[in-house]
Design a protein around this motif. Structure first.
Motif, PDB file in Angstrom:
ATOM      1  N   GLU A  51     -44.643 113.801 -68.201  1.00  0.00           N
ATOM      2  CA  GLU A  51     -43.890 112.731 -67.919  1.00  0.00           C
ATOM      3  C   GLU A  51     -44.159 111.812 -66.464  1.00  0.00           C
ATOM      4  OE1 GLU A  51     -39.568 113.171 -67.492  1.00  0.00           O
ATOM      5  OE2 GLU A  51     -39.897 115.000 -66.316  1.00  0.00           O
ATOM      6  N   ILE A  52     -44.568 112.521 -65.494  1.00  0.00           N
ATOM      7  CA  ILE A  52     -44.685 111.912 -64.150  1.00  0.00           C
ATOM      8  C   ILE A  52     -45.946 111.347 -64.095  1.00  0.00           C
ATOM      9  CG2 ILE A  52     -43.171 113.574 -63.020  1.00  0.00           C
ATOM     10  CD1 ILE A  52     -45.852 114.958 -61.880  1.00  0.00           C
ATOM     11  N   TYR A  53     -47.246 111.682 -64.923  1.00  0.00           N
ATOM     12  CA  TYR A  53     -48.372 111.138 -64.901  1.00  0.00           C
ATOM     13  C   TYR A  53     -48.383 109.567 -65.164  1.00  0.00           C
ATOM     14  CZ  TYR A  53     -50.610 115.617 -65.505  1.00  0.00           C
ATOM     15  OH  TYR A  53     -50.862 116.985 -65.415  1.00  0.00           O
ATOM     16  N   LYS A  86     -45.033 117.530 -70.492  1.00  0.00           N
ATOM     17  CA  LYS A  86     -44.410 118.641 -69.377  1.00  0.00           C
ATOM     18  C   LYS A  86     -43.214 117.795 -68.840  1.00  0.00           C
ATOM     19  CE  LYS A  86     -48.934 119.571 -67.562  1.00  0.00           C
ATOM     20  NZ  LYS A  86     -49.530 118.223 -67.825  1.00  0.00           N
ATOM     21  N   VAL A  87     -42.086 118.516 -68.533  1.00  0.00           N
ATOM     22  CA  VAL A  87     -40.906 118.211 -67.912  1.00  0.00           C
ATOM     23  C   VAL A  87     -41.136 118.362 -66.405  1.00  0.00           C
ATOM     24  CG1 VAL A  87     -39.801 120.279 -68.452  1.00  0.00           C
ATOM     25  CG2 VAL A  87     -38.539 118.514 -67.618  1.00  0.00           C
ATOM     26  N   ALA A  88     -40.752 117.253 -65.421  1.00  0.00           N
ATOM     27  CA  ALA A  88     -40.749 117.854 -64.087  1.00  0.00           C
ATOM     28  C   ALA A  88     -39.584 118.554 -63.830  1.00  0.00           C
ATOM     29  CB  ALA A  88     -40.958 116.353 -63.531  1.00  0.00           C
ATOM     30  N   GLY A  89     -39.723 119.380 -62.612  1.00  0.00           N
ATOM     31  CA  GLY A  89     -38.866 120.051 -62.125  1.00  0.00           C
ATOM     32  C   GLY A  89     -38.093 119.387 -60.988  1.00  0.00           C
ATOM     33  N   PRO A  90     -37.255 120.054 -60.166  1.00  0.00           N
ATOM     34  CA  PRO A  90     -36.748 119.814 -58.928  1.00  0.00           C
ATOM     35  C   PRO A  90     -37.879 120.188 -57.952  1.00  0.00           C
ATOM     36  CG  PRO A  90     -35.557 121.378 -59.674  1.00  0.00           C
ATOM     37  CD  PRO A  90     -36.490 121.053 -60.705  1.00  0.00           C
ATOM     38  N   ALA A  91     -37.286 120.247 -56.656  1.00  0.00           N
ATOM     39  CA  ALA A  91     -38.273 120.782 -55.264  1.00  0.00           C
ATOM     40  C   ALA A  91     -39.227 119.929 -54.900  1.00  0.00           C
ATOM     41  CB  ALA A  91     -38.757 122.024 -55.652  1.00  0.00           C
ATOM     42  N   ARG A  92     -39.542 118.604 -55.547  1.00  0.00           N
ATOM     43  CA  ARG A  92     -40.287 117.430 -54.977  1.00  0.00           C
ATOM     44  C   ARG A  92     -39.470 116.299 -55.055  1.00  0.00           C
ATOM     45  NH1 ARG A  92     -45.918 117.370 -58.153  1.00  0.00           N
ATOM     46  NH2 ARG A  92     -46.677 116.688 -56.304  1.00  0.00           N
ATOM     47  N   SER A  93     -39.995 115.390 -54.285  1.00  0.00           N
ATOM     48  CA  SER A  93     -39.359 114.276 -54.080  1.00  0.00           C
ATOM     49  C   SER A  93     -39.868 112.975 -54.810  1.00  0.00           C
ATOM     50  CB  SER A  93     -39.511 113.645 -52.678  1.00  0.00           C
ATOM     51  OG  SER A  93     -38.609 112.471 -52.442  1.00  0.00           O
ATOM     52  N   ILE A 109     -33.710 118.773 -69.187  1.00  0.00           N
ATOM     53  CA  ILE A 109     -34.747 119.018 -70.258  1.00  0.00           C
ATOM     54  C   ILE A 109     -34.667 118.221 -71.366  1.00  0.00           C
ATOM     55  CG2 ILE A 109     -35.809 120.959 -71.756  1.00  0.00           C
ATOM     56  CD1 ILE A 109     -35.154 122.753 -69.650  1.00  0.00           C
ATOM     57  N   ARG A 110     -33.641 117.881 -72.027  1.00  0.00           N
ATOM     58  CA  ARG A 110     -33.300 117.440 -73.165  1.00  0.00           C
ATOM     59  C   ARG A 110     -33.673 115.770 -72.736  1.00  0.00           C
ATOM     60  NH1 ARG A 110     -30.876 117.180 -78.041  1.00  0.00           N
ATOM     61  NH2 ARG A 110     -30.870 119.655 -77.975  1.00  0.00           N
ATOM     62  N   ALA A 111     -33.052 115.392 -71.687  1.00  0.00           N
ATOM     63  CA  ALA A 111     -33.314 113.945 -71.197  1.00  0.00           C
ATOM     64  C   ALA A 111     -34.838 113.806 -71.204  1.00  0.00           C
ATOM     65  CB  ALA A 111     -32.792 113.539 -70.136  1.00  0.00           C
ATOM     66  N   ALA A 112     -35.774 114.672 -70.548  1.00  0.00           N
ATOM     67  CA  ALA A 112     -36.883 114.492 -70.387  1.00  0.00           C
ATOM     68  C   ALA A 112     -37.856 114.504 -71.717  1.00  0.00           C
ATOM     69  CB  ALA A 112     -37.702 115.769 -69.667  1.00  0.00           C
ATOM     70  N   VAL A 113     -37.563 115.444 -72.664  1.00  0.00           N
ATOM     71  CA  VAL A 113     -38.171 115.232 -74.250  1.00  0.00           C
ATOM     72  C   VAL A 113     -37.826 113.855 -74.771  1.00  0.00           C
ATOM     73  CG1 VAL A 113     -37.652 116.413 -76.266  1.00  0.00           C
ATOM     74  CG2 VAL A 113     -37.937 117.773 -74.438  1.00  0.00           C
ATOM     75  N   GLU A 114     -36.442 113.601 -74.647  1.00  0.00           N
ATOM     76  CA  GLU A 114     -36.290 112.264 -75.409  1.00  0.00           C
ATOM     77  C   GLU A 114     -37.072 111.239 -74.755  1.00  0.00           C
ATOM     78  OE1 GLU A 114     -34.611 111.898 -78.191  1.00  0.00           O
ATOM     79  OE2 GLU A 114     -33.394 113.596 -78.253  1.00  0.00           O
ATOM     80  N   GLY A 115     -37.417 111.181 -73.530  1.00  0.00           N
ATOM     81  CA  GLY A 115     -38.252 110.028 -73.027  1.00  0.00           C
ATOM     82  C   GLY A 115     -39.768 110.253 -73.355  1.00  0.00           C
TER      83      GLY A 115
END
Length: 345
Positions: A51-53, A86-93, A109-115
């Motif tokens: 999702e971040i790519y 992949k779903v991005a996690g916290p610990a990065r800005s 996780i659910r919001a990331a999957v839907e996106g």
């Protein structure tokens, strides 16, 4: 092309996976579709996105890679392809990703999957991966665990339970990890076994001639628990192609994006790269052929993730599947590894 089942009962994937992190930054959509067509024509059925790519991730481009792949995927026979994201996690800005994101909890996780489903224009994701752990652990060039950095985080059980709901709903089919360490993998394995939650089928970690840390702890887990490695950065951000030896200013992610790729800024990296390049040429190979053939040959690798910014690079990388290394070359590789042990952890 060889095909392998990931983990115990995961998807059947090609031994080479097409990485896409340049789509939307270094590659246009037309170039991305040309790469996808070329790879599939040569037997690749496995595409990896996130999702971040593209990277480096920015608010202006985040999600573009999934959109490019989704527009291409809409014209394909969906059941012949294995799509991983992949779903991005916290610990990065990353304020442009769900405001942080604040956690790897059920809502995120659910919001990331839907996106991702929307951008990929598909009803399901074959392999859904946690891009990096939420908990405190060394990653992306950090090389030691630091207890003083402990923080509150979503329990692994809650993460698995959130993924289980999505599996039950048919939105994801298999679960994987990325940038993980032994404790984390075993915690996921333990909880899935004890609670009947989805079992991890793969670990997507950096692995190359200059980063063989996977062999120290995770390889045994992979063997005993039947989990496959998806090896990313097999060319160490282009270093193992030898191009930066010939021209330190050569165009690539390292020179285009300063301070990107911290693990490749360590002092023993270039001497190691030089050694492997010389070994390759002594045996009639290009440095990239040696590097990729080595990763392909490892028993624990389920698929090698290769990426490219030009068709010429992609052609060369896919052709590496036909290169095999004999025992003297493998012994020479190990000798260099003992001299320059994991210079890019």
């Amino acid at each position: 092309m060889t095909y392998r089942v990931l983990g115990e009962n995961g998807p059947r994937v090609s031994a080479i996976c097409l990485g896409t992190m340049t789509f939307g930054q270094q590659n246009t959509e037309a170039e991305a579709h040309a790469q996808l067509d070329y790879a599939v024509e040569r037997g690749v059925n496995f595409i990896d996105v996130a999702e971040i790519y593209p990277v480096p991730t920015r608010a202006e481009t985040a999600g573009a890679t999934e959109r490019f792949v989704g527009n291409w995927l809409a014209r394909q026979a969906r059941d012949r392809l294995v799509i991983a994201t992949k779903v991005a996690g916290p610990a990065r800005s990353l304020p442009w990703i769900r405001g942080g994101p604040p956690a790897l909890d059920r809502a995120n996780i659910r919001a990331a999957v839907e996106g991702s489903l929307q951008r990929l224009r598909t009803d399901y994701i074959d392999l859904y991966q946690l891009h990096w752990p939420e908990r405190n652990q060394p990653m992306f060039g950090q090389w030691r665990f630091e207890p003083e950095k402990e923080r509150e985080c979503t329990p692994v059980r809650a993460q698995l339970e959130a993924l289980a709901e999505l599996v039950e709903e048919g939105k994801i089919r298999h679960v994987g990890l990325s940038n993980e360490h032994p404790w984390g993998v075993m915690e996921f394995v333990r909880l899935s076994r004890e609670l009947g939650l989805p079992r991890v089928v793969s670990i997507q970690n950096a692995y190359s001639l200059v980063n063989r840390g996977y062999e120290s702890g995770l390889a045994e887990i992979a063997y005993r628990e039947r989990i496959s490695l998806l090896a990313y950065s097999p060319l160490a951000f282009g270093h193992l192609s030898g191009k930066y030896l010939a021209d330190p200013a050569a165009e690539g992610r390292i020179t285009l994006f300063p301070n990107f790729g911290q693990r490749y800024a360590k002092p023993n990296l270039m001497p190691a790269v030089q050694g492997y390049a010389e070994l390759a040429r002594a045996h009639g190979l290009t440095p990239a052929q040696l590097a990729l053939a080595f990763v392909h040959s490892r028993w624990f690798v389920g698929s090698t993730i290769v990426g490219a910014t030009t068709m010429e690079q992609l052609e060369h990388n896919l052709a590496s599947w036909n290169v095999s290394l004999d025992e003297p070359v493998l012994e020479a590789i190990d000798a260099l590894h003992l001299r320059y042990t994991n210079p890019a952890p």
